[in-house]
Design an enzyme around this catalytic site. Structure first.
Site, mmCIF file in Angstrom:
data_model
loop_
_atom_site.group_PDB
_atom_site.id
_atom_site.type_symbol
_atom_site.label_atom_id
_atom_site.label_comp_id
_atom_site.label_asym_id
_atom_site.label_seq_id
_atom_site.Cartn_x
_atom_site.Cartn_y
_atom_site.Cartn_z
ATOM 1 N N ASP A 53 -31.044 18.543 -22.617
ATOM 2 C CA ASP A 53 -29.954 17.678 -23.061
ATOM 3 C C ASP A 53 -29.646 16.539 -22.092
ATOM 4 O OD1 ASP A 53 -28.593 19.024 -20.987
ATOM 5 O OD2 ASP A 53 -27.687 20.436 -22.383
ATOM 6 N N ARG A 64 -26.538 12.142 -20.530
ATOM 7 C CA ARG A 64 -26.311 13.484 -21.078
ATOM 8 C C ARG A 64 -25.941 13.337 -22.536
ATOM 9 N NH1 ARG A 64 -24.988 17.971 -22.897
ATOM 10 N NH2 ARG A 64 -24.382 19.798 -21.699
ATOM 11 N N ASP A 69 -25.352 21.523 -26.047
ATOM 12 C CA ASP A 69 -25.681 22.141 -24.761
ATOM 13 C C ASP A 69 -26.940 22.965 -24.961
ATOM 14 O OD1 ASP A 69 -25.381 22.826 -22.062
ATOM 15 O OD2 ASP A 69 -24.240 24.626 -22.555
ATOM 16 N N THR A 70 -27.937 22.726 -24.132
ATOM 17 C CA THR A 70 -29.181 23.503 -24.213
ATOM 18 C C THR A 70 -29.218 24.522 -23.077
ATOM 19 O OG1 THR A 70 -30.398 21.874 -22.884
ATOM 20 C CG2 THR A 70 -30.473 21.624 -25.289
ATOM 21 N N GLU A 72 -30.228 26.325 -19.763
ATOM 22 C CA GLU A 72 -30.572 25.702 -18.482
ATOM 23 C C GLU A 72 -32.024 25.932 -18.076
ATOM 24 O OE1 GLU A 72 -28.589 23.654 -16.972
ATOM 25 O OE2 GLU A 72 -26.777 24.106 -18.115
ATOM 26 N N ARG A 114 -23.123 10.918 -15.248
ATOM 27 C CA ARG A 114 -24.137 10.660 -16.279
ATOM 28 C C ARG A 114 -23.491 9.976 -17.478
ATOM 29 N NH1 ARG A 114 -26.177 16.824 -16.743
ATOM 30 N NH2 ARG A 114 -23.945 16.982 -17.085
#
Length: 178
Positions: A53, A64, A69-70, A72, A114
């Protein structure tokens, strides 16, 4: 008496006209590179994919994806999570080295500096309506979770529906990480 009034009125009108001209000609002249209104949609090239992501775009700017949310792959304490490598690889396959269209919501950046943006893949000869909405695709295919943080909520309902669809169809992380 009448000529005095006309003379004063003419002087007053002339004075107001001079003030008007002064105001018009003292305004800054916009140059072609001056942006008085910052655009909320921009096109740029993806230089590299950081993870599922997060990407780096031209100018060495980290970006971002908003609303998702992917798992980690590079977190200092969480390590590599289930389906993290797959999400990162899919993001790389989709956008690395390619042109994207970015759309800003409310926030400019996150706490790490970001850029926060929604992303569409810009394909040659594609229309805006046929571009791939990367944030949505990653959720809908099970590479990411819907994860909304106000005030950036423009597509939050769409992402929740995409996540329900992925979960119901056991796509991606929903089939492997439960």
């Amino acid at each position: 008496m009448k000529t005095k009034i006309n003379w004063r009125l003419g002087l007053y009108i002339g004075f107001v006209f001079i003030l008007f001209l002064y105001g018009v000609y003292s305004l800054p002249t916009p140059s072609p590179t001056t942006n008085f209104i910052k655009p909320t949609v921009q096109v740029t090239k993806v230089i590299r994919v950081v993870d599922g992501d997060t990407i780096e775009i031209e100018g060495n700017i980290k970006l971002r994806y908003i609303g998702i949310d992917t798992p980690e792959t590079k977190h200092p304490t969480k390590g590599v999570q289930c389906f993290g490598k797959e999400a990162s690889n899919k993001n790389k396959e989709l956008v690395e080295g390619k042109m994207i269209r970015m759309e800003k919501d409310v926030s400019e950046t996150d706490k790490y500096g970001r850029l926060l943006r929604y992303i569409w893949l810009v394909e040659p000869h594609a229309t805006k309506s046929s571009e791939l909405f990367v944030n949505d695709f990653l959720v809908r295919q099970g590479y990411a979770y819907a994860s909304t943080f106000p005030p950036d909520v423009a597509y939050s309902k769409q992402f929740v529906v995409a996540q329900q669809e992925a979960r119901e169809n056991n796509r991606g992380l929903w089939s492997m990480c439960q």
